[in-house]
Design a protein around this motif. Structure first.
Motif, mmCIF file in Angstrom:
data_model
loop_
_atom_site.group_PDB
_atom_site.id
_atom_site.type_symbol
_atom_site.label_atom_id
_atom_site.label_comp_id
_atom_site.label_asym_id
_atom_site.label_seq_id
_atom_site.Cartn_x
_atom_site.Cartn_y
_atom_site.Cartn_z
ATOM 1 N N THR A 182 -1.660 54.282 13.077
ATOM 2 C CA THR A 182 -0.301 54.800 13.062
ATOM 3 C C THR A 182 0.716 53.665 13.099
ATOM 4 O O THR A 182 0.579 52.711 13.875
ATOM 5 C CB THR A 182 -0.073 55.748 14.262
ATOM 6 O OG1 THR A 182 -1.067 56.766 14.219
ATOM 7 C CG2 THR A 182 1.306 56.380 14.200
ATOM 8 N N ASP A 238 6.892 59.371 15.455
ATOM 9 C CA ASP A 238 6.909 60.503 16.386
ATOM 10 C C ASP A 238 5.469 61.015 16.512
ATOM 11 O O ASP A 238 4.890 61.520 15.548
ATOM 12 C CB ASP A 238 7.836 61.589 15.836
ATOM 13 C CG ASP A 238 7.901 62.816 16.724
ATOM 14 O OD1 ASP A 238 7.055 62.967 17.628
ATOM 15 O OD2 ASP A 238 8.801 63.648 16.507
ATOM 16 N N ALA A 239 4.897 60.871 17.712
ATOM 17 C CA ALA A 239 3.489 61.228 17.927
ATOM 18 C C ALA A 239 3.224 62.698 17.608
ATOM 19 O O ALA A 239 2.174 63.039 17.042
ATOM 20 C CB ALA A 239 3.079 60.917 19.361
ATOM 21 N N ALA A 240 4.151 63.578 17.946
ATOM 22 C CA ALA A 240 3.960 65.010 17.682
ATOM 23 C C ALA A 240 3.939 65.282 16.178
ATOM 24 O O ALA A 240 3.130 66.086 15.691
ATOM 25 C CB ALA A 240 5.059 65.824 18.349
ATOM 26 N N LYS A 241 4.801 64.583 15.445
ATOM 27 C CA LYS A 241 4.837 64.766 13.990
ATOM 28 C C LYS A 241 3.540 64.258 13.352
ATOM 29 O O LYS A 241 2.966 64.910 12.467
ATOM 30 C CB LYS A 241 6.037 64.024 13.381
ATOM 31 C CG LYS A 241 6.097 64.146 11.872
ATOM 32 C CD LYS A 241 7.218 63.321 11.284
ATOM 33 C CE LYS A 241 7.166 63.388 9.763
ATOM 34 N NZ LYS A 241 8.116 62.487 9.126
ATOM 35 N N ARG A 272 0.614 64.031 14.774
ATOM 36 C CA ARG A 272 -0.466 64.960 15.122
ATOM 37 C C ARG A 272 -0.402 66.216 14.259
ATOM 38 O O ARG A 272 -1.423 66.721 13.797
ATOM 39 C CB ARG A 272 -0.368 65.337 16.608
ATOM 40 C CG ARG A 272 -1.500 66.220 17.082
ATOM 41 C CD ARG A 272 -2.827 65.501 17.007
ATOM 42 N NE ARG A 272 -3.920 66.402 17.317
ATOM 43 C CZ ARG A 272 -5.097 66.373 16.759
ATOM 44 N NH1 ARG A 272 -5.374 65.474 15.844
ATOM 45 N NH2 ARG A 272 -6.044 67.219 17.088
ATOM 46 N N SER A 273 0.810 66.706 14.015
ATOM 47 C CA SER A 273 0.979 67.893 13.163
ATOM 48 C C SER A 273 0.503 67.617 11.735
ATOM 49 O O SER A 273 -0.187 68.441 11.123
ATOM 50 C CB SER A 273 2.446 68.323 13.153
ATOM 51 O OG SER A 273 2.650 69.399 12.278
#
Length: 200
Positions: free
Chosen positions: A47, A52-55, A57-58
């Motif tokens: 990465t 944005d970690a959430a993005k 992961r999504s």
């Protein structure tokens, strides 16, 4: 042996296209490397900073879902890749291995496989449509064992049937000679001895 309809093959093609789009969207968030740069010890993707970690992961979940739908296309087209010491693997189903240490595949392997699958599916769709129009039962060689089909697929889908059969035969011989540790004999002698009813 199962015969694939043109409609089923078109749905597989659409699934591969969806996978390709999801994969490229995720790759925007990744640093891309290859086996030469990672020296076989490091991941071939990781990465990027300030993501944005959430993005991320999504996007990873989107790729995983799309891979689930598209992975069957690898078996149908025989587009496995050979990894030394491992054997034939499905690069779409195993896309996440790029993030692991000693990554088995690189992003370019995924892209090349997806392109190969699309080309082979286009050919198979044309053949299925022709078979449906002629009413002659079709033949789905992709149902053969992966060792045989992986070696034959590139030639079979371009109508080089004699070459496909020869390549499949050679791949099968190499596989069994390696597995039995008998690389010391010619092919004919190997099969005569291996299939002999006598003592090993």
């Amino acid at each position: 042996m199962a015969v694939y309809s043109a409609d089923y093959l078109r749905r597989l093609l659409a699934a591969v296209e969806d996978f390709k789009q999801a994969f490229e969207a995720w790759m925007v968030t990744q640093v891309e490397s290859d086996h030469m740069s990672s020296r076989g010890l490091m991941p071939t993707v990781w990465t990027k900073e300030r993501q944005d970690a959430a993005k991320v992961r999504s996007l990873e979940l989107d790729v995983a879902e799309a891979a689930g739908a598209a992975a069957r296309a690898v078996a149908v087209t025989g587009a496995h890749i050979a990894v030394a010491g491992i054997g034939a693997i499905d690069p779409i189903a195993n896309w996440s291995l790029m993030s692991a240490p000693k990554a088995l595949i690189a992003p370019q392997d995924i892209r090349t496989t997806a392109a190969t699958i699309r080309g082979r599916l286009h050919t198979l769709i044309s053949e299925a449509e022709a078979a449906e129009e002629s009413g002659i039962p079709g033949f789905a060689p992709s149902q053969l064992h992966p060792i045989v089909w992986s070696a034959a697929a590139a030639h079979w889908t371009t109508h080089q049937y004699r070459v496909a059969v020869r390549e499949a035969s050679e791949a099968l011989t190499v596989h069994w000679k390696t597995r039995l540790g008998r690389t010391d004999v010619d092919d004919t002698v190997f099969w005569q001895q291996t299939l002999s009813p006598g003592e090993p």
